[in-house]
Scaffold this active site. Structure first.
Site, short mmCIF file in Angstrom:
data_model
loop_
_atom_site.label_atom_id
_atom_site.label_comp_id
_atom_site.label_asym_id
_atom_site.label_seq_id
_atom_site.Cartn_x
_atom_site.Cartn_y
_atom_site.Cartn_z
N GLY A 278 0.79 -1.24 0.00
CA GLY A 278 0.00 0.00 0.00
C GLY A 278 0.82 1.28 0.00
CG ASP A 300 4.96 -1.16 1.05
OD1 ASP A 300 6.16 -1.44 0.85
OD2 ASP A 300 4.22 -0.69 0.17
CG ASP A 331 8.71 -9.96 0.74
OD1 ASP A 331 7.99 -10.13 -0.26
OD2 ASP A 331 9.95 -9.92 0.69
NE ARG A 347 -4.27 4.08 -6.96
CZ ARG A 347 -3.23 4.93 -7.14
NH1 ARG A 347 -2.11 4.76 -6.46
NH2 ARG A 347 -3.33 5.93 -7.99
CG HIS A 351 2.29 -1.50 -12.97
ND1 HIS A 351 2.10 -0.22 -13.42
CD2 HIS A 351 2.94 -1.38 -11.78
CE1 HIS A 351 2.61 0.64 -12.56
NE2 HIS A 351 3.12 -0.03 -11.56
C1 LIG Z 1 4.06 1.39 -7.36
S1 LIG Z 1 4.07 1.38 -5.63
C2 LIG Z 1 2.34 1.36 -5.28
C3 LIG Z 1 2.04 1.78 -3.87
C4 LIG Z 1 0.55 1.90 -3.55
N1 LIG Z 1 -0.16 0.65 -3.75
C5 LIG Z 1 -0.08 3.02 -4.36
O1 LIG Z 1 -1.07 2.80 -5.03
O2 LIG Z 1 0.43 4.13 -4.29
C6 LIG Z 1 4.58 -0.27 -5.26
C7 LIG Z 1 4.64 -0.58 -3.78
O3 LIG Z 1 4.98 -1.99 -3.63
C8 LIG Z 1 5.80 -2.11 -2.49
N2 LIG Z 1 6.57 -3.38 -2.57
C9 LIG Z 1 7.53 -3.70 -3.46
N3 LIG Z 1 7.98 -4.94 -3.23
C10 LIG Z 1 7.28 -5.40 -2.15
C11 LIG Z 1 7.27 -6.64 -1.45
N4 LIG Z 1 8.08 -7.63 -1.80
N5 LIG Z 1 6.39 -6.79 -0.43
C12 LIG Z 1 5.56 -5.77 -0.08
N6 LIG Z 1 5.51 -4.57 -0.72
C13 LIG Z 1 6.37 -4.40 -1.74
C14 LIG Z 1 6.70 -0.88 -2.58
O4 LIG Z 1 7.35 -0.61 -1.36
C15 LIG Z 1 5.70 0.19 -3.02
O5 LIG Z 1 5.12 0.82 -1.90
#
Ligand SMILES: C[S@@+](CC[C@H](N)C(=O)[O-])C[C@H]1O[C@@H](n2cnc3c(N)ncnc32)[C@H](O)[C@@H]1O
Length: 476
Positions: A278, A300, A331, A347, A351
């Site tokens: 998130g 997150d 994770d 969200r 991608h």
């Molecule tokens: C593109 S951002 C989107 C954040 C949020 N969902 C939004 O709509 O603004 C991707 C998110 O995925 C999180 N993320 C990446 N790898 C992750 C993992 N292995 N476990 C949990 N979160 C992760 C990142 O820290 C980041 O906050």
């Protein structure tokens, strides 16, 4: 051949003329004037919401597509090529304008227009170079040159306004400038700086073919994947900037976008919404502000979720005090700990990952799902571009519209954002550049969900200012 080209031009001109007629009728009916390009954007102006009415939105798409197509048709192709090859300068100049707070300097000038020497003095930079930068931007309708070297804000430049007092911006550190803003300028600067740097390494990464090395790794000299790199203590400022930039992805589109799709109001009091990956939780926060009886869990990576805790305590302390929001370091490639979720929200997560990794995330959610749990995905859907037929009509809301000929079926550059972001997620986050594009078509999503044990039951298409929303239920 010649007359065919001329008749194509006439068809394109007619598309523009018809669409302009539809817009005129809608604005006249509602007693609005079309907001001027010369004045700052006012999101509260009721004339702005008219752009979202389906007929007006469709007319706008036609105008954008036909105007772009007519321009490249009539122009000397080598000039089109040179201008496109140098387009990176626009990104670069945009970053300068935002970092130097040019919009805010002009906004606070006595006559809302400033000579470049005054702007340069406040920004402590050379006025000649700044003048050239602003002239390039003004030529692209970003700022208005009202008299030689005197610049005013206009509809486009004004959306970069951080909304803070100029004195605060000029005296705060580079890292603090975005604190308390909508995040839109943070998003623009993230694109024109961090993503831009990675983009310069696209060719190197493609030709090197090293598994796990994407352009981001080459540009930033690290072997860590982007999000793990951001978790490192020395990258705290980038992490915070990125969190605000993600908030800007909502602010810069339609702030109501989260509510155009899944009906959050249909959830009963105490329903549990898990915002998976998130970020600072800005999306679930906006949803909870409207539906305060929802219980939110923001998940997150460890440091990012701490940003979420700070963010919620600043922006919605009431929900936090009522114990209606929890923050969990998790994770998403490991077992999902929440086993009683009503909604898993993803969200702009899918991608970021190639199919095998995205399926892993979805399978963990599926294993933790109750029969009643729903999955809500907010992401771009890549439109079908190579034809005008659509095959997934059995899923409610899924049908895709196509542009009329001679426009490209996907409205060409009017739909460019999804293709631009396809490259962005490729250069930043996929683990193997050969795994293919990661922005997905509807079919790709259907297949992905199916393989992870989910069934897509509803589609809400976005309209190029909003992410599409897909709703899925556990497959039995
Ligand atoms: C593109 S951002 C989107 C954040 C949020 N969902 C939004 O709509 O603004 C991707 C998110 O995925 C999180 N993320 C990446 N790898 C992750 C993992 N292995 N476990 C949990 N979160 C992760 C990142 O820290 C980041 O906050």
């Amino acid at each position: 051949m010649h007359s065919l080209q001329v008749s194509t031009l006439r068809l394109l001109a007619d598309i523009i003329s018809t669409a302009v007629g539809k817009m005129e009728a809608a604005y006249e009916r509602d007693g609005h004037l079309l907001p001027s390009l010369d004045t700052p954007f006012d999101p509260a102006d009721s004339a702005e919401s008219l752009r979202r009415e389906p007929d007006v939105a469709a007319a706008i798409m036609d105008i954008l597509a036909a105007a772009a197509q007519i321009s490249v048709t009539v122009r000397d192709p080598s000039r089109t090529m040179v201008q496109t090859a140098l387009a990176f300068n626009i990104s670069s100049c945009l970053r300068v304008a935002s970092e130097l707070n040019v919009v805010e300097i002009i906004r606070d000038a006595p006559s809302q227009a400033s000579h470049v020497k005054e702007i340069a003095a406040l920004a402590s930079v050379d006025s000649n170079l700044l003048g050239e930068i602003l002239k390039l931007l003004a030529t692209h309708h970003i700022f208005r040159e009202v008299s030689p070297n005197v610049f005013a804000n206009n509809r486009i430049s004004s959306v970069l306004d951080k909304g803070k007092a100029l004195i605060d911006l000029l005296t705060s550190s580079r890292d603090e400038r975005f604190t308390g803003t909508s995040g839109f300028a943070a998003w623009v600067e993230y694109m024109t700086n961090d993503i831009f740097r990675s983009a310069t390494c696209l060719m190197d990464a493609i030709s090197t073919l090293q598994d796990g090395i994407v352009p981001f790794n080459l540009a930033f000299g690290t072997t860590e994947p982007l999000y793990y790199w951001m978790e490192l203590p020395e990258n705290a400022a980038t992490r915070e900037h990125f969190g605000l930039a993600m908030q800007g992805t909502v602010a810069g589109g339609d702030p109501e976008s989260l509510f155009h799709g899944f009906d959050w109001g249909s959830l009963g009091p105490g329903s549990i919404v898990v915002d998976v990956g998130g970020g600072n939780g800005h999306s679930s926060l906006t949803i909870a502000q409207r539906y305060p009886e929802l219980h939110v869990m923001v998940q997150d990576l460890a440091h990012t979720v701490e940003e979420a805790r700070k963010y919620w305590h600043t922006h919605f302390v009431d929900h936090a005090n009522r114990g209606m929001v929890e923050f969990q370091a998790h994770d998403f490639f490991t077992l999902q700990p929440v086993k009683n979720a009503d909604i898993f929200l993803l969200r702009i997560i899918a991608h970021n990952w190639p199919d095998l990794r995205a399926i892993e995330i979805l399978k963990h959610l599926r294993s933790a799902a109750l029969p009643t749990t729903r999955l809500v995905i907010m992401d771009e859907i890549v439109p079908i571009a190579g034809g005008r037929t659509f095959e997934n009509a059995d899923i409610p809301g899924s049908a895709q519209l196509f542009a009329q000929e001679p426009l490209l079926p996907n409205w060409g550059t009017a739909s460019a954002e999804v293709y631009l972001f396809d490259i962005v997620v490729g250069i930043d986050t996929i683990e193997c550049i050969l795994c293919g594009g990661v922005e997905r078509t509807l079919d790709d999503f259907k297949e992905l969900l199916d393989q992870a044990g989910w069934e897509m039951v509803r589609v809400h298409h976005g309209d190029r200012t909003r992410y599409s929303q897909l709703v899925a239920v556990p497959k039995v």
